[in-house]
Design a protein around this motif. Sequence first.
Motif, PDB file in Angstrom:
ATOM      1  N   ILE A 237      -3.194   0.396  -9.242  1.00 54.06           N
ATOM      2  CA  ILE A 237      -4.330   0.759 -10.089  1.00 54.06           C
ATOM      3  C   ILE A 237      -4.432  -0.186 -11.281  1.00 54.06           C
ATOM      4  O   ILE A 237      -5.512  -0.687 -11.611  1.00 54.06           O
ATOM      5  CB  ILE A 237      -4.194   2.215 -10.568  1.00 54.06           C
ATOM      6  CG1 ILE A 237      -4.447   3.186  -9.409  1.00 54.06           C
ATOM      7  CG2 ILE A 237      -5.175   2.506 -11.711  1.00 54.06           C
ATOM      8  CD1 ILE A 237      -4.117   4.621  -9.739  1.00 54.06           C
ATOM      9  N   VAL A 238      -3.310  -0.456 -11.934  1.00 64.15           N
ATOM     10  CA  VAL A 238      -3.322  -1.289 -13.134  1.00 64.15           C
ATOM     11  C   VAL A 238      -3.834  -2.690 -12.829  1.00 64.15           C
ATOM     12  O   VAL A 238      -4.579  -3.285 -13.624  1.00 64.15           O
ATOM     13  CB  VAL A 238      -1.909  -1.347 -13.750  1.00 64.15           C
ATOM     14  CG1 VAL A 238      -1.862  -2.348 -14.898  1.00 64.15           C
ATOM     15  CG2 VAL A 238      -1.495   0.033 -14.247  1.00 64.15           C
ATOM     16  N   ARG A 239      -3.479  -3.231 -11.678  1.00 61.10           N
ATOM     17  CA  ARG A 239      -3.854  -4.613 -11.366  1.00 61.10           C
ATOM     18  C   ARG A 239      -5.072  -4.729 -10.456  1.00 61.10           C
ATOM     19  O   ARG A 239      -5.292  -5.785  -9.851  1.00 61.10           O
ATOM     20  CB  ARG A 239      -2.664  -5.339 -10.731  1.00 61.10           C
ATOM     21  CG  ARG A 239      -2.076  -4.665  -9.523  1.00 61.10           C
ATOM     22  CD  ARG A 239      -0.787  -5.353  -9.063  1.00 61.10           C
ATOM     23  NE  ARG A 239      -0.142  -4.615  -7.998  1.00 61.10           N
ATOM     24  CZ  ARG A 239      -0.467  -4.695  -6.716  1.00 61.10           C
ATOM     25  NH1 ARG A 239      -1.470  -5.482  -6.360  1.00 61.10           N
ATOM     26  NH2 ARG A 239       0.176  -4.004  -5.803  1.00 61.10           N
ATOM     27  N   VAL A 240      -5.868  -3.672 -10.326  1.00 56.84           N
ATOM     28  CA  VAL A 240      -7.046  -3.742  -9.462  1.00 56.84           C
ATOM     29  C   VAL A 240      -8.000  -4.821  -9.978  1.00 56.84           C
ATOM     30  O   VAL A 240      -8.344  -4.844 -11.155  1.00 56.84           O
ATOM     31  CB  VAL A 240      -7.744  -2.372  -9.361  1.00 56.84           C
ATOM     32  CG1 VAL A 240      -8.244  -1.893 -10.722  1.00 56.84           C
ATOM     33  CG2 VAL A 240      -8.876  -2.411  -8.361  1.00 56.84           C
ATOM     34  N   TYR A 241      -8.372  -5.725  -9.103  1.00 58.64           N
ATOM     35  CA  TYR A 241      -9.240  -6.843  -9.498  1.00 58.64           C
ATOM     36  C   TYR A 241     -10.191  -7.240  -8.373  1.00 58.64           C
ATOM     37  O   TYR A 241     -11.411  -7.188  -8.527  1.00 58.64           O
ATOM     38  CB  TYR A 241      -8.390  -8.052  -9.900  1.00 58.64           C
ATOM     39  CG  TYR A 241      -9.188  -9.325 -10.025  1.00 58.64           C
ATOM     40  CD1 TYR A 241      -9.995  -9.547 -11.126  1.00 58.64           C
ATOM     41  CD2 TYR A 241      -9.148 -10.293  -9.015  1.00 58.64           C
ATOM     42  CE1 TYR A 241     -10.750 -10.716 -11.240  1.00 58.64           C
ATOM     43  CE2 TYR A 241      -9.885 -11.454  -9.118  1.00 58.64           C
ATOM     44  CZ  TYR A 241     -10.683 -11.672 -10.225  1.00 58.64           C
ATOM     45  OH  TYR A 241     -11.430 -12.816 -10.326  1.00 58.64           O
ATOM     46  N   ASP A 242      -9.615  -7.632  -7.220  1.00 61.28           N
ATOM     47  CA  ASP A 242     -10.434  -8.172  -6.148  1.00 61.28           C
ATOM     48  C   ASP A 242     -11.416  -7.157  -5.580  1.00 61.28           C
ATOM     49  O   ASP A 242     -12.517  -7.523  -5.164  1.00 61.28           O
ATOM     50  CB  ASP A 242      -9.559  -8.745  -5.027  1.00 61.28           C
ATOM     51  CG  ASP A 242      -8.284  -7.942  -4.811  1.00 61.28           C
ATOM     52  OD1 ASP A 242      -8.161  -6.880  -5.435  1.00 61.28           O
ATOM     53  OD2 ASP A 242      -7.420  -8.386  -4.036  1.00 61.28           O
ATOM     54  N   LEU A 243     -11.046  -5.872  -5.578  1.00 63.43           N
ATOM     55  CA  LEU A 243     -11.971  -4.852  -5.091  1.00 63.43           C
ATOM     56  C   LEU A 243     -13.225  -4.805  -5.954  1.00 63.43           C
ATOM     57  O   LEU A 243     -14.350  -4.738  -5.442  1.00 63.43           O
ATOM     58  CB  LEU A 243     -11.278  -3.486  -5.079  1.00 63.43           C
ATOM     59  CG  LEU A 243     -12.137  -2.295  -4.663  1.00 63.43           C
ATOM     60  CD1 LEU A 243     -12.587  -2.446  -3.217  1.00 63.43           C
ATOM     61  CD2 LEU A 243     -11.384  -0.985  -4.847  1.00 63.43           C
ATOM     62  N   VAL A 244     -13.030  -4.855  -7.267  1.00 60.26           N
ATOM     63  CA  VAL A 244     -14.166  -4.803  -8.196  1.00 60.26           C
ATOM     64  C   VAL A 244     -15.015  -6.059  -8.087  1.00 60.26           C
ATOM     65  O   VAL A 244     -16.250  -5.993  -8.050  1.00 60.26           O
ATOM     66  CB  VAL A 244     -13.655  -4.618  -9.639  1.00 60.26           C
ATOM     67  CG1 VAL A 244     -14.798  -4.747 -10.633  1.00 60.26           C
ATOM     68  CG2 VAL A 244     -12.976  -3.265  -9.790  1.00 60.26           C
ATOM     69  N   VAL A 245     -14.364  -7.213  -8.019  1.00 56.70           N
ATOM     70  CA  VAL A 245     -15.097  -8.477  -7.939  1.00 56.70           C
ATOM     71  C   VAL A 245     -15.940  -8.538  -6.672  1.00 56.70           C
ATOM     72  O   VAL A 245     -17.109  -8.944  -6.696  1.00 56.70           O
ATOM     73  CB  VAL A 245     -14.122  -9.671  -7.991  1.00 56.70           C
ATOM     74  CG1 VAL A 245     -14.851 -10.979  -7.698  1.00 56.70           C
ATOM     75  CG2 VAL A 245     -13.457  -9.741  -9.354  1.00 56.70           C
ATOM     76  N   ALA A 246     -15.358  -8.121  -5.539  1.00 55.88           N
ATOM     77  CA  ALA A 246     -16.084  -8.178  -4.263  1.00 55.88           C
ATOM     78  C   ALA A 246     -17.205  -7.160  -4.197  1.00 55.88           C
ATOM     79  O   ALA A 246     -18.243  -7.416  -3.590  1.00 55.88           O
ATOM     80  CB  ALA A 246     -15.108  -7.964  -3.106  1.00 55.88           C
ATOM     81  N   GLN A 247     -17.007  -6.005  -4.829  1.00 52.33           N
ATOM     82  CA  GLN A 247     -17.972  -4.919  -4.671  1.00 52.33           C
ATOM     83  C   GLN A 247     -19.085  -4.949  -5.712  1.00 52.33           C
ATOM     84  O   GLN A 247     -20.253  -4.751  -5.383  1.00 52.33           O
ATOM     85  CB  GLN A 247     -17.241  -3.577  -4.724  1.00 52.33           C
ATOM     86  CG  GLN A 247     -18.044  -2.410  -4.188  1.00 52.33           C
ATOM     87  CD  GLN A 247     -17.212  -1.150  -4.060  1.00 52.33           C
ATOM     88  OE1 GLN A 247     -16.050  -1.110  -4.449  1.00 52.33           O
ATOM     89  NE2 GLN A 247     -17.811  -0.100  -3.529  1.00 52.33           N
ATOM     90  N   THR A 248     -18.731  -5.165  -6.969  1.00 58.98           N
ATOM     91  CA  THR A 248     -19.738  -5.076  -8.032  1.00 58.98           C
ATOM     92  C   THR A 248     -19.731  -6.263  -8.993  1.00 58.98           C
ATOM     93  O   THR A 248     -20.682  -6.415  -9.762  1.00 58.98           O
ATOM     94  CB  THR A 248     -19.509  -3.798  -8.870  1.00 58.98           C
ATOM     95  OG1 THR A 248     -18.239  -3.904  -9.547  1.00 58.98           O
ATOM     96  CG2 THR A 248     -19.505  -2.563  -7.988  1.00 58.98           C
ATOM     97  N   GLY A 249     -18.663  -7.060  -9.003  1.00 62.88           N
ATOM     98  CA  GLY A 249     -18.574  -8.142  -9.974  1.00 62.88           C
ATOM     99  C   GLY A 249     -18.412  -7.640 -11.398  1.00 62.88           C
ATOM    100  O   GLY A 249     -18.640  -8.377 -12.353  1.00 62.88           O
ATOM    101  N   GLY A 250     -18.009  -6.376 -11.546  1.00 62.46           N
ATOM    102  CA  GLY A 250     -17.843  -5.784 -12.866  1.00 62.46           C
ATOM    103  C   GLY A 250     -19.077  -5.055 -13.363  1.00 62.46           C
ATOM    104  O   GLY A 250     -19.028  -4.390 -14.390  1.00 62.46           O
TER     105      GLY A 250
END
Length: 284
Positions: free
Chosen positions: A216-229
Amino acid sequence: MTAKIAAVPMILTALVVFVGGTFWTITYSFTKSKLLPTTDFVGLDQYERLWSTNRWMVSIENLFIYGLCMLVFCFVIGFILAALMDQKIRFENTFRTIILYPFALSFIVTGLIWQWILNPDFGIQGIVRSLGWEGFTFDPLYNPDIAIFGVLIAGLWQATGLIMVLMLAGMRGIDQEIWKAARVDGIPAWKTYVFIVIPMMRPVFITTLVLVASSIVRVYDLVVAQTGGGPGLATEMPAKYVYDYMFRAQNLGQAFAASTMMLLAVAIVIIPWAYLEFGSKKRG
């Protein structure tokens, strides 16, 4: 002695790459490094700037919402699925493989898959509307108020299978005599799971908690691929903040300060777990 000699490369790698890199990051978080590291120390200025930045505060809020929901739903759904699998159902191997399969995918692939599924034109909303329900609306990734829950759905889809397998392994490790005794005493199955099985699965729960919390703390690629933040900062995460400041804003000092805070968050999870697991055994 042979085993100790064979472990030397691993020990050196851990000391140089992991421990050395950690101290290097923490040290330069107290500098005003920009494109390249410098030794111009500025004390806690980077941390003061970090905690006064709205983007960082929003990312912490998003991480808290995502992390809390991820922990609760992962444990609940994973345990229920494991309990169902523990009933020796037919085609158990097939169902277990299907549920575990998303974990074999990378977060990038998972994010792209759920970006399409939640797309209002081609995904669930579009399909339901094509069936005649024109007023149906389901576009969480395009609504800033609930976009983080769209990311949560994708995260749960990928991680729940692993949690189920860990829980199932813990259940299968319980002595069958306990189940027989519970049935003889007329204890309902759900009470057996809640009051007998769960307390006996404490090591499994602790290990699962550490795995999920660290991811959870290091979640990054899921957000970038799905919404870009986005939209806006609705799904901004600390790991993305670190990446953007390190490679886009070219502000190493600020990125190192943020990554040090992430390291501290992981340590808060890991250290109590290590104490409970190894400290109790040493005292025993």
